[in-house]
Write an enzyme that holds these catalytic residues in place. Structure first.
Site, PDB file in Angstrom:
ATOM      1  N   TYR A  69       0.854  -1.191   0.000  1.00  0.00           N
ATOM      2  CA  TYR A  69       0.000   0.000   0.000  1.00  0.00           C
ATOM      3  C   TYR A  69       0.884   1.233   0.000  1.00  0.00           C
ATOM      4  O   TYR A  69       1.876   1.290   0.734  1.00  0.00           O
ATOM      5  CB  TYR A  69      -0.892   0.003   1.244  1.00  0.00           C
ATOM      6  CG  TYR A  69      -1.801   1.224   1.361  1.00  0.00           C
ATOM      7  CD1 TYR A  69      -2.857   1.415   0.477  1.00  0.00           C
ATOM      8  CD2 TYR A  69      -1.593   2.179   2.353  1.00  0.00           C
ATOM      9  CE1 TYR A  69      -3.690   2.532   0.579  1.00  0.00           C
ATOM     10  CE2 TYR A  69      -2.416   3.289   2.465  1.00  0.00           C
ATOM     11  CZ  TYR A  69      -3.461   3.454   1.572  1.00  0.00           C
ATOM     12  OH  TYR A  69      -4.288   4.554   1.688  1.00  0.00           O
ATOM     13  N   ASP A 122       9.225   2.832   0.042  1.00  0.00           N
ATOM     14  CA  ASP A 122       8.170   3.496   0.795  1.00  0.00           C
ATOM     15  C   ASP A 122       8.320   3.079   2.254  1.00  0.00           C
ATOM     16  O   ASP A 122       7.941   1.984   2.647  1.00  0.00           O
ATOM     17  CB  ASP A 122       6.803   3.098   0.233  1.00  0.00           C
ATOM     18  CG  ASP A 122       5.660   3.767   1.002  1.00  0.00           C
ATOM     19  OD1 ASP A 122       5.936   4.428   2.025  1.00  0.00           O
ATOM     20  OD2 ASP A 122       4.505   3.608   0.580  1.00  0.00           O
ATOM     21  N   LYS A 157       4.023   8.664   9.169  1.00  0.00           N
ATOM     22  CA  LYS A 157       3.670   8.059  10.457  1.00  0.00           C
ATOM     23  C   LYS A 157       4.625   8.509  11.581  1.00  0.00           C
ATOM     24  O   LYS A 157       4.464   9.620  12.064  1.00  0.00           O
ATOM     25  CB  LYS A 157       3.548   6.546  10.298  1.00  0.00           C
ATOM     26  CG  LYS A 157       2.411   6.224   9.293  1.00  0.00           C
ATOM     27  CD  LYS A 157       1.916   4.808   9.274  1.00  0.00           C
ATOM     28  CE  LYS A 157       0.633   4.719   8.462  1.00  0.00           C
ATOM     29  NZ  LYS A 157       0.753   4.155   7.118  1.00  0.00           N
TER      30      LYS A 157
HETATM   31  C1  LIG Z   1       0.172   4.627   5.769  1.00  0.00           C
HETATM   32  C2  LIG Z   1       0.955   4.399   4.539  1.00  0.00           C
HETATM   33  C3  LIG Z   1       0.912   5.271   3.452  1.00  0.00           C
HETATM   34  C4  LIG Z   1      -0.062   6.424   3.372  1.00  0.00           C
HETATM   35  O1  LIG Z   1       0.174   7.373   4.331  1.00  0.00           O
HETATM   36  P1  LIG Z   1      -1.028   8.396   4.707  1.00  0.00           P
HETATM   37  O2  LIG Z   1      -0.387   9.329   5.667  1.00  0.00           O
HETATM   38  O3  LIG Z   1      -2.110   7.547   5.286  1.00  0.00           O
HETATM   39  O4  LIG Z   1      -1.448   9.052   3.454  1.00  0.00           O
HETATM   40  C5  LIG Z   1       1.784   5.072   2.399  1.00  0.00           C
HETATM   41  N1  LIG Z   1       2.641   4.040   2.409  1.00  0.00           N
HETATM   42  C6  LIG Z   1       2.704   3.162   3.423  1.00  0.00           C
HETATM   43  C7  LIG Z   1       3.709   2.066   3.388  1.00  0.00           C
HETATM   44  C8  LIG Z   1       1.844   3.304   4.514  1.00  0.00           C
HETATM   45  O5  LIG Z   1       1.879   2.401   5.498  1.00  0.00           O
END
Ligand SMILES: *Cc1c(COP(=O)(O)O)cnc(C)c1O
Length: 419
Positions: free
Chosen positions: A141, A236, A264
């Site tokens: 994701y 990511d 995060k």
């Molecule tokens: C949470 C997440 C996102 C998206 O971040 P948001 O702040 O919710 O837009 C993107 N990549 C990864 C790996 C994530 O866990």
């Protein structure tokens, strides 16, 4: 006002009653919770129930809720103004801090969400290479920007949507999806389309289909493949950044991507994320280059001071060995119990992350994760909730241990899982 009543009001005004789909509890059933407050590892619901929180706002609050140093930083900044739309000294300090901790982070830009960070990284890769297509991995994701909702994990998996509607087929066409941990599949795409490939995008530890670890050599293999075809390697690290040590997972495993996204943890529980990497890629961003990206609240002063306070506490306390050993102990106990009792259950763990899958054997990719019995997860979720533990309300999300969780809370949790 209890959670039931609040949810009834919410569904009349917010689609599905929630501002992010997984919060609706659709895959586990029951009424979604409403939280009145959080402190340390604990949540208090509007009904006054105390819960030990193993979701921790999807890992954003690694220090626990309302850490005093973060609260103080936010309060002090709020008194001086919440946003200016002009540069502040704190954002420079924050960017320098990230740069000092993350090898290869020659430049970094601050944004307000992980979604924006990854969207920007992909745009930089496309702008810099003049190529259209990207490779992503099934079940990873990367936020909810159009192209990255193809075969995405997290809430899409939870809701049984393999790829979002509302995404132009022209956008989706540019995305090749291959299984996580399958280097051969990546090689095959590169053999056929290498010259069109702008980026290879991956969660270095996949944490949005439940927890799935990279096989030895997988990430280094991606580095080699990206180098060979001239695509940007993008890690990511929105979940993994500062999760396993005071740096990125890439730095810890010795594979340095061209671009890294973080979110995060680095926002200390406020809307803040970052995209960074080699200057040769990052300097394609406006105002230097012709890849555009901007934000009214980008580098927001309150978010920046909260993030900086969090990273400084992590640096000082260095809780990583404790997070790892705490979560490891829980996983070992859960797995021993599953073996003894012959249960279809395996706990996958890395650092302070863990997922209990309701199946046996190794899980290397989404197909293997999806064999897990989601009904069994739902019943585990509710059994734990009844006993005072809040877990992510989906099989396809990871559980998080924070610095505030005590050994006693963790052994109580193990006891609840194993009896
Ligand atoms: C949470 C997440 C996102 C998206 O971040 P948001 O702040 O919710 O837009 C993107 N990549 C990864 C790996 C994530 O866990």
């Amino acid at each position: 006002m209890d959670s039931d009543e609040l949810f009834k009001r919410a569904v009349r005004v917010i689609p599905g009653g929630v501002n992010s789909p997984v919060r609706a509890f659709k895959s586990v059933g029951g009424t979604p919770l409403y939280v009145a407050s959080g402190n340390g590892a604990h949540l208090r619901t509007v009904e006054g129930r105390d819960l030990v929180d193993f979701c921790c706002s999807w890992g954003a609050v690694i220090l626990g809720h309302a850490h005093p140093e973060v609260v103080e930083a936010i309060q002090r900044q709020a008194e001086r103004g919440t946003t200016f739309g002009i540069n502040t000294p704190m954002e420079v300090e924050f960017a320098e801090f990230l740069q000092s901790k993350v090898p290869g982070l020659e430049r970094v830009r601050l944004v307000s969400s992980g979604t924006e960070a990854v969207m920007t990284a992909v745009r930089i890769a496309r702008g810099a290479t003049g190529r259209r297509r990207i490779v992503k991995f099934d079940g990873c994701y990367h936020g909810h920007s159009d192209g990255l909702l193809v075969a995405a994990g997290s809430g899409l998996l939870t809701g049984g949507i393999r790829s979002s509607e509302g995404v132009s087929p022209a956008v989706a066409e540019d995305v090749f999806v291959v299984p996580f941990n399958d280097l051969e599949a990546v090689e095959a795409v590169v053999a056929a389309h290498g010259r069109d490939l702008a980026a290879i995008l991956v969660e270095p530890v996949a944490a949005n289909m439940g927890l799935v670890l990279p096989a030895p050599g997988f990430l280094a293999g991606l580095r080699r493949v990206a180098d060979r075809c001239g695509a940007a390697l993008i890690f990511d690290e929105v979940i993994t950044g500062f999760r396993f040590g005071p740096t990125t997972y890439g730095a810890l495993c010795g594979v340095i991507p061209d671009l890294t996204t973080m979110g995060k943890i680095i926002g200390g529980g406020l809307p803040l994320a970052a995209v960074g990497g080699r200057a040769s890629w990052m300097d394609h961003l406006a105002p230097l280059g012709r890849v555009y990206q901007a934000g009214t609240l980008s580098g927001n002063p309150i978010a920046v001071v909260a993030g900086l306070a969090t990273l400084r506490v992590l640096e000082r306390e260095n809780p990583y060995a404790r997070l790892e050993s705490g979560a490891r102990k829980m996983a070992d106990a859960i797995n021993r119990d599953a073996e003894c009792r012959g249960l279809d259950r395996v706990c996958v763990q890395a650092g302070g992350l863990f997922t209990v899958f309701f199946r046996r054997g190794a899980i290397r990719n989404l197909n293997e994760a999806m064999v897990s019995d989601t009904k069994a997860y739902a019943s585990y979720f509710h059994r734990m909730l009844d006993q005072g533990f809040y877990l992510p309300p989906s099989q396809f999300e990871v559980s998080f241990v924070s610095m505030a969780h005590t050994e006693q809370e963790m052994s109580r949790f193990v006891e609840a899982v194993t009896t």
